[in-house]
Design a protein around this motif. Structure first.
Motif, PDB file in Angstrom:
ATOM      1  N   ALA B 165       0.816  -1.208   0.000  1.00 48.86           N
ATOM      2  CA  ALA B 165       0.000   0.000   0.000  1.00 48.86           C
ATOM      3  C   ALA B 165       0.855   1.266   0.000  1.00 48.86           C
ATOM      4  CB  ALA B 165      -0.928  -0.005   1.217  1.00 48.86           C
ATOM      5  N   ARG B 166       2.007   1.205   0.653  1.00 46.50           N
ATOM      6  CA  ARG B 166       2.839   2.404   0.768  1.00 46.50           C
ATOM      7  C   ARG B 166       3.813   2.568  -0.383  1.00 46.50           C
ATOM      8  NH1 ARG B 166       2.891   4.524   5.888  1.00 46.50           N
ATOM      9  NH2 ARG B 166       1.320   3.562   7.209  1.00 46.50           N
ATOM     10  N   SER B 167       3.864   1.601  -1.269  1.00 51.07           N
ATOM     11  CA  SER B 167       4.837   1.660  -2.357  1.00 51.07           C
ATOM     12  C   SER B 167       4.274   2.454  -3.534  1.00 51.07           C
ATOM     13  CB  SER B 167       5.139   0.237  -2.829  1.00 51.07           C
ATOM     14  OG  SER B 167       4.018  -0.271  -3.523  1.00 51.07           O
ATOM     15  N   PRO B 168       5.127   2.772  -4.500  1.00 51.38           N
ATOM     16  CA  PRO B 168       4.625   3.377  -5.739  1.00 51.38           C
ATOM     17  C   PRO B 168       3.548   2.515  -6.403  1.00 51.38           C
ATOM     18  CG  PRO B 168       7.008   3.561  -5.641  1.00 51.38           C
ATOM     19  CD  PRO B 168       6.601   2.708  -4.481  1.00 51.38           C
ATOM     20  N   PHE B 169       3.677   1.188  -6.285  1.00 58.05           N
ATOM     21  CA  PHE B 169       2.648   0.287  -6.831  1.00 58.05           C
ATOM     22  C   PHE B 169       1.290   0.568  -6.171  1.00 58.05           C
ATOM     23  CE2 PHE B 169       0.407  -3.851  -6.343  1.00 58.05           C
ATOM     24  CZ  PHE B 169       0.219  -4.169  -7.670  1.00 58.05           C
ATOM     25  N   GLY B 170       1.293   0.682  -4.834  1.00 61.08           N
ATOM     26  CA  GLY B 170       0.050   0.964  -4.119  1.00 61.08           C
ATOM     27  C   GLY B 170      -0.506   2.337  -4.479  1.00 61.08           C
ATOM     28  N   ARG B 171       0.375   3.287  -4.736  1.00 68.62           N
ATOM     29  CA  ARG B 171      -0.077   4.626  -5.122  1.00 68.62           C
ATOM     30  C   ARG B 171      -0.817   4.559  -6.457  1.00 68.62           C
ATOM     31  NH1 ARG B 171       4.721   8.100  -4.457  1.00 68.62           N
ATOM     32  NH2 ARG B 171       5.400   7.204  -6.416  1.00 68.62           N
ATOM     33  N   VAL B 172      -0.302   3.755  -7.380  1.00 71.15           N
ATOM     34  CA  VAL B 172      -0.994   3.597  -8.662  1.00 71.15           C
ATOM     35  C   VAL B 172      -2.363   2.944  -8.441  1.00 71.15           C
ATOM     36  CG1 VAL B 172      -0.938   2.506 -10.935  1.00 71.15           C
ATOM     37  CG2 VAL B 172       1.150   3.453  -9.973  1.00 71.15           C
ATOM     38  N   LEU B 173      -2.418   1.935  -7.558  1.00 70.63           N
ATOM     39  CA  LEU B 173      -3.706   1.277  -7.301  1.00 70.63           C
ATOM     40  C   LEU B 173      -4.722   2.282  -6.764  1.00 70.63           C
ATOM     41  CD1 LEU B 173      -2.648  -2.114  -5.646  1.00 70.63           C
ATOM     42  CD2 LEU B 173      -3.119  -1.641  -8.050  1.00 70.63           C
ATOM     43  N   ARG B 174      -4.284   3.126  -5.827  1.00 70.58           N
ATOM     44  CA  ARG B 174      -5.209   4.128  -5.279  1.00 70.58           C
ATOM     45  C   ARG B 174      -5.625   5.120  -6.358  1.00 70.58           C
ATOM     46  NH1 ARG B 174      -2.795   7.205  -1.053  1.00 70.58           N
ATOM     47  NH2 ARG B 174      -0.774   6.413  -1.678  1.00 70.58           N
ATOM     48  N   ALA B 175      -4.672   5.490  -7.228  1.00 71.43           N
ATOM     49  CA  ALA B 175      -4.992   6.428  -8.305  1.00 71.43           C
ATOM     50  C   ALA B 175      -6.043   5.819  -9.237  1.00 71.43           C
ATOM     51  CB  ALA B 175      -3.726   6.783  -9.088  1.00 71.43           C
ATOM     52  N   ILE B 176      -5.895   4.536  -9.564  1.00 72.51           N
ATOM     53  CA  ILE B 176      -6.866   3.862 -10.439  1.00 72.51           C
ATOM     54  C   ILE B 176      -8.225   3.801  -9.757  1.00 72.51           C
ATOM     55  CG2 ILE B 176      -7.454   1.632 -11.473  1.00 72.51           C
ATOM     56  CD1 ILE B 176      -4.385   1.275 -11.920  1.00 72.51           C
ATOM     57  N   ARG B 177      -8.213   3.514  -8.439  1.00 73.76           N
ATOM     58  CA  ARG B 177      -9.466   3.488  -7.681  1.00 73.76           C
ATOM     59  C   ARG B 177     -10.176   4.839  -7.774  1.00 73.76           C
ATOM     60  NH1 ARG B 177      -8.456   3.540  -1.435  1.00 73.76           N
ATOM     61  NH2 ARG B 177      -8.156   5.716  -1.969  1.00 73.76           N
ATOM     62  N   GLU B 178      -9.409   5.929  -7.706  1.00 75.00           N
ATOM     63  CA  GLU B 178     -10.015   7.259  -7.700  1.00 75.00           C
ATOM     64  C   GLU B 178     -10.516   7.676  -9.076  1.00 75.00           C
ATOM     65  OE1 GLU B 178     -10.440   9.154  -4.849  1.00 75.00           O
ATOM     66  OE2 GLU B 178      -9.811   7.270  -3.943  1.00 75.00           O
ATOM     67  N   ASP B 179      -9.743   7.427 -10.131  1.00 78.04           N
ATOM     68  CA  ASP B 179     -10.126   7.885 -11.468  1.00 78.04           C
ATOM     69  C   ASP B 179      -9.339   7.132 -12.529  1.00 78.04           C
ATOM     70  OD1 ASP B 179     -10.588   9.267 -13.887  1.00 78.04           O
ATOM     71  OD2 ASP B 179     -10.997  11.123 -12.808  1.00 78.04           O
ATOM     72  N   GLU B 180     -10.033   6.196 -13.153  1.00 77.09           N
ATOM     73  CA  GLU B 180      -9.372   5.336 -14.135  1.00 77.09           C
ATOM     74  C   GLU B 180      -8.859   6.125 -15.351  1.00 77.09           C
ATOM     75  OE1 GLU B 180     -11.675   2.020 -15.373  1.00 77.09           O
ATOM     76  OE2 GLU B 180     -10.272   1.505 -16.951  1.00 77.09           O
ATOM     77  N   GLU B 181      -9.683   7.077 -15.852  1.00 78.04           N
ATOM     78  CA  GLU B 181      -9.281   7.820 -17.050  1.00 78.04           C
ATOM     79  C   GLU B 181      -8.035   8.661 -16.759  1.00 78.04           C
ATOM     80  OE1 GLU B 181     -10.785   7.553 -20.240  1.00 78.04           O
ATOM     81  OE2 GLU B 181     -11.432   5.819 -19.094  1.00 78.04           O
ATOM     82  N   ALA B 182      -8.029   9.289 -15.579  1.00 82.08           N
ATOM     83  CA  ALA B 182      -6.867  10.098 -15.228  1.00 82.08           C
ATOM     84  C   ALA B 182      -5.636   9.209 -15.038  1.00 82.08           C
ATOM     85  CB  ALA B 182      -7.146  10.901 -13.959  1.00 82.08           C
ATOM     86  N   ALA B 183      -5.839   7.994 -14.535  1.00 81.25           N
ATOM     87  CA  ALA B 183      -4.709   7.076 -14.365  1.00 81.25           C
ATOM     88  C   ALA B 183      -4.111   6.728 -15.722  1.00 81.25           C
ATOM     89  CB  ALA B 183      -5.153   5.814 -13.631  1.00 81.25           C
TER      90      ALA B 183
END
Lengths: 259, 307
Positions: B165-183
């Motif tokens: 969750a704290r890694s760059p990988f987790g940051r991408v997952l949270r970003a996708i959760r928030e807004d797929e198009e922006a990701a």
């Protein structure tokens, strides 16, 4: 003569029976700030989405620096140095402003498993460098004091700046800006315009800008392309485009002041 | 004194197994926003994988491999992840709700398959005689040692989930959760990241299944109840706090405690009431879920702002 940064050749995009782009061809010269204008529904944002790989076109080609990129996915284009912003800012709401920028960097080793579990020292170093770079971008955009705020806490204009910041973090050489001035107060508008001009001048980043504020387009952009009903109706310097009766006709009553 | 301690160890062991399920669901839903309504399916695949590999040979089902638990459990986790691969590869490209439908469907298919494929699973008879790790130590030491093993697994999965969750990988997952198009616009391929998160969560559930099979020393279709294996896990995660790994563990312990206590209380009632009490218990858990969603939607521990 170098290839244009972006070139559209006969691009057609349909949504069901509606033809949003009907054989559009235009070029964005390398190193320019090119404007894309036209009344609402002209197909400007659709053109952005086609260029950035969000929807593949039905016909025609899109070229990035002379290379055919038609049909490539958005992430593949991002890796080739093309970034876009959205007309209505789409920030990652529950991420901080700083994280919104950090996530946009390319080639992060910590984004692929199992590195986050085993290469933690290396990732920590990469993250520290990335954080410094993101802070530098925030400083430039005058947002540094909001770095740790959630993205939801920003004003509309500041969100526009974060969109620009994310594009900058990608290290993109070509940036598509969708209405950077919409809903932004005058002071912030001056900031955004100055930032874009400086990035173009100092770092040689090419911009394609959709904008309704024609004064801003006149000041910033050369050349300018005008779309109406999915077709390109005029191209050239802003003065020439503005003076074109076809453009005035397309805007139908929208005030286009002469100089 | 000793029976009470043993009872407590049993309760904590089960809470720990649920904590692994909740940590897996948190990777999927809390971090990535994937609606998995079929934890049961991944739990079942892990449980049967471990059961078949470790149980003694029997004419009733496939088996007799005689694997030790420490070799079988990682394979159970892998089996969970491998089940997630085709489901994710198909459903994750569609809209979010399709994954919910697909996972419910797969969980039901697995439940039916387990009941009917006798050659593999023993059908309704199930698989018995599954060795429990450390049972050679005798009672109660064996039970305590098993609890220690489960606790170590919870701690290991917690550390893995936090590092993720704290890694760059987790940051991408949270970003996708928030807004797929922006990701997509910031250069991420949402499908690939979602699939990785879905498989990782499914592996946690497969491991939980292996622990459950070892704990009960038996695995059969009746142990696979969507209420207990899927619904309860969701309640635990929501109560504890989606997006927070400590919340997932806390929710598992708290909700399991309430669930077990209500079971104990219902058993004190006269028999004709006790059968009805089982339904009241379910109703109460549903009611608790409604109240949490209304008055504390972030759960006991909300998602911490990321760093």
């Amino acid at each position: 003569m170098s290839a244009p940064a972006i070139e559209l050749r006969g691009v057609v995009k349909r949504f069901g029976g509606f033809t949003a782009l009907d054989g559009v061809s235009f070029a964005v010269p390398e190193g320019s700030i090119t404007g894309l204008i036209g009344p609402n529904g002209a197909g400007k944002s659709t053109a952005f989405s086609v260029i950035a790989g969000f929807f593949p076109p039905e016909e025609g080609r899109v070229l990035l620096r002379g290379q055919d990129i038609t049909g490539l996915a958005p992430w593949a284009l991002h890796a080739r140095g093309l970034a876009r912003t959205f007309q209505i800012p789409r920030l990652f709401q529950r991420l901080t402003v700083l994280e919104n920028l950090m996530v946009a960097a390319r080639d992060q080793a910590g984004e692929a498993l199992p590195a986050p579990w085993f290469a933690r020292g290396r990732i920590a170093r990469e993250e520290a460098a990335l954080r410094a770079r993101a802070m530098a971008v925030l400083e430039r955009l005058n947002l540094a004091r909001h770095a740790d705020a959630p993205a939801t806490a920003l004003s509309g204009g500041q969100k526009k700046l974060v969109e620009l910041g994310r594009a900058l973090m990608s290290g993109a050489r070509v940036i598509l800006l969708d209405e950077p001035a919409a809903g932004v107060n005058r002071t912030l508008l001056r900031d955004i315009a100055a930032t874009v001009a400086r990035l173009n001048r100092e770092e040689g980043i090419t911009f394609l800008v959709i904008e309704h504020d024609l004064e801003l387009v006149a000041e910033l952009c050369d050349p300018v392309h005008c779309l109406a009903e999915g077709r390109l109706i005029a191209s050239g310097g802003m003065d020439a485009v503005r003076a074109d009766p076809v453009v005035a006709e397309a805007y139908l009553g929208m005030a286009i002041e002469p100089e | 004194m000793e029976p009470a301690l043993l009872y407590l160890a049993t309760m904590l062991t089960l809470a720990g197994i649920y904590a692994c399920l909740a940590l897996g669901l948190n990777l999927q839903w809390g971090l990535t926003g994937l609606m998995n309504f079929g934890p049961l399916g991944f739990l079942a695949v892990g449980a049967y994988t471990a059961a078949i590999l470790t149980a003694p040979a029997s004419a009733q089902h496939m088996g007799g491999f005689g694997w030790p638990w420490y070799a079988a459990w990682p394979l159970a986790a892998l089996a969970g992840a491998l089940l997630a691969l085709p489901i994710g590869a198909i459903a994750l490209r569609l809209r979010a709700d399709y994954l919910a439908i697909a996972t419910i469907g797969i969980a039901e298919i697995i439940r039916l398959a387990v009941r009917n494929e006798d050659w593999l699973t023993g059908g309704p008879l199930g698989i018995s005689g599954i060795p429990r790790p450390f049972e050679a130590l005798g009672s109660p030491l064996g039970e305590f040692a098993f609890l220690g093993l489960v606790a170590a697994c919870v701690a290991g999965l917690y550390m893995m989930a936090e590092a993720t969750a704290r890694s760059p990988f987790g940051r991408v997952l949270r970003a996708i959760r928030e807004d797929e198009e922006a990701a997509k616009a910031v250069g991420k391929n949402p499908g690939a990241f979602r699939l990785a998160a879905f498989m990782l969560g499914a592996a946690c559930m497969g491991l939980a299944g292996a622990m459950m099979a070892g704990f009960f020393k038996f695995m059969g279709p009746d142990a696979l109840d969507p209420v207990v294996a899927t619904f309860l896990v969701w309640v635990m995660l929501i109560a504890g706090g989606s997006g927070n790994n400590r919340g997932a563990i806390l929710g598992a312990i708290a909700i399991w405690g309430i669930w077990a206590a209500s079971d104990f209380l219902a058993a004190q009632l006269p028999p004709e009431l006790a059968t009805r009490a089982a339904y009241v218990r379910l109703f109460l858990i549903g009611l608790a879920l409604q109240l949490i969603l209304l008055y504390r939607p972030q759960g006991l521990l909300g998602e911490r702002p990321g760093r």
